[in-house]
Enzyme design. Structure first.
Site, PDB file in Angstrom:
ATOM      1  N   ARG A  40     -18.426  -2.878 -16.868  1.00  0.00           N
ATOM      2  CA  ARG A  40     -18.670  -3.569 -18.784  1.00  0.00           C
ATOM      3  C   ARG A  40     -17.967  -2.976 -19.347  1.00  0.00           C
ATOM      4  O   ARG A  40     -16.631  -3.306 -20.310  1.00  0.00           O
ATOM      5  CB  ARG A  40     -19.599  -3.168 -18.912  1.00  0.00           C
ATOM      6  CG  ARG A  40     -20.487  -4.573 -18.125  1.00  0.00           C
ATOM      7  CD  ARG A  40     -21.764  -4.427 -18.500  1.00  0.00           C
ATOM      8  NE  ARG A  40     -22.361  -4.164 -17.211  1.00  0.00           N
ATOM      9  CZ  ARG A  40     -23.321  -2.451 -17.078  1.00  0.00           C
ATOM     10  NH1 ARG A  40     -24.402  -3.173 -18.226  1.00  0.00           N
ATOM     11  NH2 ARG A  40     -23.657  -1.985 -15.787  1.00  0.00           N
ATOM     12  N   ASP A  52     -22.873   3.536 -12.964  1.00  0.00           N
ATOM     13  CA  ASP A  52     -22.790   2.576 -13.212  1.00  0.00           C
ATOM     14  C   ASP A  52     -22.338   1.833 -14.948  1.00  0.00           C
ATOM     15  O   ASP A  52     -22.025   2.830 -15.455  1.00  0.00           O
ATOM     16  CB  ASP A  52     -23.999   1.968 -13.717  1.00  0.00           C
ATOM     17  CG  ASP A  52     -23.941   0.049 -13.140  1.00  0.00           C
ATOM     18  OD1 ASP A  52     -23.164  -0.219 -13.344  1.00  0.00           O
ATOM     19  OD2 ASP A  52     -25.564  -0.688 -14.207  1.00  0.00           O
ATOM     20  N   GLY A  53     -21.800   1.226 -14.778  1.00  0.00           N
ATOM     21  CA  GLY A  53     -21.098  -0.003 -16.086  1.00  0.00           C
ATOM     22  C   GLY A  53     -19.355   0.532 -15.533  1.00  0.00           C
ATOM     23  O   GLY A  53     -18.260  -0.008 -17.221  1.00  0.00           O
ATOM     24  N   HIS A  60     -12.872   1.558 -13.233  1.00  0.00           N
ATOM     25  CA  HIS A  60     -13.348   2.451 -12.188  1.00  0.00           C
ATOM     26  C   HIS A  60     -12.578   3.647 -11.513  1.00  0.00           C
ATOM     27  O   HIS A  60     -12.874   4.694 -11.860  1.00  0.00           O
ATOM     28  CB  HIS A  60     -13.159   1.727 -10.807  1.00  0.00           C
ATOM     29  CG  HIS A  60     -13.688   0.776 -10.109  1.00  0.00           C
ATOM     30  ND1 HIS A  60     -15.205   0.876 -10.749  1.00  0.00           N
ATOM     31  CD2 HIS A  60     -13.576  -0.607  -9.908  1.00  0.00           C
ATOM     32  CE1 HIS A  60     -15.904  -0.451 -10.542  1.00  0.00           C
ATOM     33  NE2 HIS A  60     -14.909  -1.246 -10.393  1.00  0.00           N
ATOM     34  N   ARG A 108     -32.491   0.496 -13.224  1.00  0.00           N
ATOM     35  CA  ARG A 108     -33.070  -0.488 -12.299  1.00  0.00           C
ATOM     36  C   ARG A 108     -32.540   0.844 -11.261  1.00  0.00           C
ATOM     37  O   ARG A 108     -32.039   1.948 -11.239  1.00  0.00           O
ATOM     38  CB  ARG A 108     -32.256  -1.268 -12.091  1.00  0.00           C
ATOM     39  CG  ARG A 108     -32.415  -2.966 -12.143  1.00  0.00           C
ATOM     40  CD  ARG A 108     -31.511  -3.866 -11.509  1.00  0.00           C
ATOM     41  NE  ARG A 108     -30.141  -3.447 -12.157  1.00  0.00           N
ATOM     42  CZ  ARG A 108     -29.937  -4.376 -12.812  1.00  0.00           C
ATOM     43  NH1 ARG A 108     -30.343  -4.701 -14.221  1.00  0.00           N
ATOM     44  NH2 ARG A 108     -27.861  -4.421 -12.786  1.00  0.00           N
ATOM     45  N   ILE A 109     -33.054   0.688 -10.260  1.00  0.00           N
ATOM     46  CA  ILE A 109     -32.680   2.278  -8.936  1.00  0.00           C
ATOM     47  C   ILE A 109     -31.963   1.601  -8.212  1.00  0.00           C
ATOM     48  O   ILE A 109     -31.477   2.027  -7.390  1.00  0.00           O
ATOM     49  CB  ILE A 109     -34.601   2.860  -8.591  1.00  0.00           C
ATOM     50  CG1 ILE A 109     -34.659   3.352  -9.765  1.00  0.00           C
ATOM     51  CG2 ILE A 109     -33.777   3.994  -7.631  1.00  0.00           C
ATOM     52  CD1 ILE A 109     -34.920   4.395 -10.641  1.00  0.00           C
ATOM     53  N   ASN A 130     -22.468  -3.110  -2.920  1.00  0.00           N
ATOM     54  CA  ASN A 130     -20.651  -3.569  -3.012  1.00  0.00           C
ATOM     55  C   ASN A 130     -20.031  -4.292  -2.232  1.00  0.00           C
ATOM     56  O   ASN A 130     -19.097  -4.308  -2.267  1.00  0.00           O
ATOM     57  CB  ASN A 130     -20.496  -1.670  -3.309  1.00  0.00           C
ATOM     58  CG  ASN A 130     -21.155  -1.596  -4.785  1.00  0.00           C
ATOM     59  OD1 ASN A 130     -21.171  -0.033  -5.015  1.00  0.00           O
ATOM     60  ND2 ASN A 130     -21.785  -2.480  -5.787  1.00  0.00           N
ATOM     61  N   ARG A 156     -29.142   7.297 -14.543  1.00  0.00           N
ATOM     62  CA  ARG A 156     -28.260   5.757 -14.452  1.00  0.00           C
ATOM     63  C   ARG A 156     -27.701   5.914 -15.889  1.00  0.00           C
ATOM     64  O   ARG A 156     -28.550   5.929 -17.249  1.00  0.00           O
ATOM     65  CB  ARG A 156     -29.372   4.408 -14.200  1.00  0.00           C
ATOM     66  CG  ARG A 156     -28.259   3.599 -13.811  1.00  0.00           C
ATOM     67  CD  ARG A 156     -29.131   2.475 -13.413  1.00  0.00           C
ATOM     68  NE  ARG A 156     -28.403   1.640 -13.032  1.00  0.00           N
ATOM     69  CZ  ARG A 156     -28.173  -0.122 -12.317  1.00  0.00           C
ATOM     70  NH1 ARG A 156     -29.642   0.586 -11.230  1.00  0.00           N
ATOM     71  NH2 ARG A 156     -27.087  -0.697 -12.109  1.00  0.00           N
TER      72      ARG A 156
HETATM   73  C1  FPP Z   1     -20.197   1.314 -10.748  1.00  0.00           C
HETATM   74  O1  FPP Z   1     -19.796   0.651 -12.092  1.00  0.00           O
HETATM   75  C2  FPP Z   1     -19.848   1.896 -10.259  1.00  0.00           C
HETATM   76  C3  FPP Z   1     -18.875   1.845  -9.026  1.00  0.00           C
HETATM   77  C4  FPP Z   1     -20.040   0.201  -8.130  1.00  0.00           C
HETATM   78  C5  FPP Z   1     -17.822   3.053  -8.672  1.00  0.00           C
HETATM   79  C6  FPP Z   1     -18.286   4.159  -8.689  1.00  0.00           C
HETATM   80  C7  FPP Z   1     -16.997   4.321  -8.329  1.00  0.00           C
HETATM   81  C8  FPP Z   1     -16.338   5.889  -9.642  1.00  0.00           C
HETATM   82  C9  FPP Z   1     -16.625   6.246 -10.518  1.00  0.00           C
HETATM   83  C10 FPP Z   1     -14.327   6.160  -8.619  1.00  0.00           C
HETATM   84  C11 FPP Z   1     -14.539   6.851  -7.541  1.00  0.00           C
HETATM   85  C12 FPP Z   1     -15.312   7.842  -7.385  1.00  0.00           C
HETATM   86  C13 FPP Z   1     -15.267   9.123  -6.925  1.00  0.00           C
HETATM   87  C14 FPP Z   1     -16.820   9.977  -6.603  1.00  0.00           C
HETATM   88  C15 FPP Z   1     -13.663   9.959  -6.684  1.00  0.00           C
HETATM   89  P1  FPP Z   1     -19.715  -1.610 -11.878  1.00  0.00           P
HETATM   90  O2  FPP Z   1     -18.293  -2.049 -10.806  1.00  0.00           O
HETATM   91  O3  FPP Z   1     -20.373  -1.649 -11.788  1.00  0.00           O
HETATM   92  O4  FPP Z   1     -19.867  -2.087 -13.859  1.00  0.00           O
HETATM   93  P2  FPP Z   1     -20.439  -3.164 -13.988  1.00  0.00           P
HETATM   94  O5  FPP Z   1     -22.041  -2.753 -13.721  1.00  0.00           O
HETATM   95  O6  FPP Z   1     -19.292  -2.929 -15.656  1.00  0.00           O
HETATM   96  O7  FPP Z   1     -19.724  -4.033 -13.522  1.00  0.00           O
END
Ligand code: FPP
Length: 247
Positions: free
Chosen positions: A25, A21-22, A38, A195-196, A69, A189
């Site tokens: 941000r 996560d994150g 990402h 959170r889960i 998502n 996390r």
């Molecule tokens: C959460 O951060 C992350 C995701 C929803 C996507 C995770 C994907 C990757 C790390 C890249 C591709 C993965 C692989 C396995 C190759 P967020 O967008 O919710 O961040 P935020 O809470 O700060 O908005």
């Protein structure tokens, strides 16, 4: 002594699960578009996967895309799917070089065809690998998995394949999309959220939970080592009292 040196290799968790996560941000803090977060998250994935395999972790599950998502803006969903396809193509070598098998759990048929094709190809090409299984949770949520299992159980009861009084925890679990994967002992996390978020709810019944403020794109093997050291310093009682635990 470094965290790597503090790790007791005889007491490693067999399965580590991570809520990455994150990313958003991380990008926002740098004045960049979320997708850049990402993209940088893929570097964290590579380092974590390599470090886990090197340590001797047998299963590593990454929450890459949740059922929820799908509610994100269309352009972000499309960009994430594209990123997944390109990361799978690029990281096939990392998986092959490190003897890693790729698995996926979730409602895979809801993913774009291109994504499914790439996923199936990499799973096929790595299926003989034995060092570690990298499990991607894609279009996954625990409530989806449990509801699907309940639907399949009801169908098997209706057709007489199983009898309701024979249903126990183990049988119910065998209906999960993740039934072939052991429960994680450690759930990490990132990003400071406690959170889960609908991830492996059944499977983490006895998992140790570890939260770090690090945003996922900044997460590296040092952070993984720190989480494992923390896990190894905890007493896992499984409902028993301390004196009953033989270390
Ligand atoms: C959460 O951060 C992350 C995701 C929803 C996507 C995770 C994907 C990757 C790390 C890249 C591709 C993965 C692989 C396995 C190759 P967020 O967008 O919710 O961040 P935020 O809470 O700060 O908005």
């Amino acid at each position: 002594m470094s965290n790597r040196e503090k790790i007791n290799e005889k007491k490693l968790p067999v399965h580590i699960a991570i809520i990455m996560d994150g990313n958003g941000r991380w990008a926002k803090q740098k004045g960049m578009a979320r997708i850049i977060g990402h993209q940088n998250g893929v570097d964290a994935v590579r380092d974590t996967v390599e470090a886990s395999a090197e340590l001797g972790i047998k299963f590593l599950t990454l929450y890459a895309f949740s059922t929820e998502n799908w509610n994100r803006p269309r352009y972000e969903i499309d960009a994430l799917m594209e990123l997944l396809v390109s990361a799978l193509k690029k990281e096939l070598k990392t998986m092959t070089d490190n003897n890693i098998r790729l698995l996926a759990v979730g409602d895979l048929k809801s993913l774009p065809d291109k994504c499914n094709r790439e996923l199936n190809e990499v799973m096929e090409l790595t299926k003989q690998n034995t060092r570690m299984s990298l499990v991607l949770a894609l279009s996954y949520s625990s409530r989806w998995e449990i509801t699907e299992a309940a639907r399949k159980v009801s169908e098997d009861v209706r057709t007489g394949k199983i009898s309701p009084d024979k249903l126990d925890e183990n049988m119910f679990r065998s209906y999960f999309s993740s039934s072939h994967i052991p429960d994680p002992e450690l759930l990490i996390r990132t990003s400071g959220e406690h959170r889960i978020s609908n991830f492996l709810l059944w499977q983490i019944a006895y998992a140790e939970l570890y939260f770090t403020p690090k945003l996922w794109p900044d997460f590296r093997r040092e952070d993984l080592y720190e989480a494992i050291v923390d896990y190894q310093n905890r007493e896992r009682r499984f409902g028993k009292v301390s004196e009953q635990i033989i270390s």
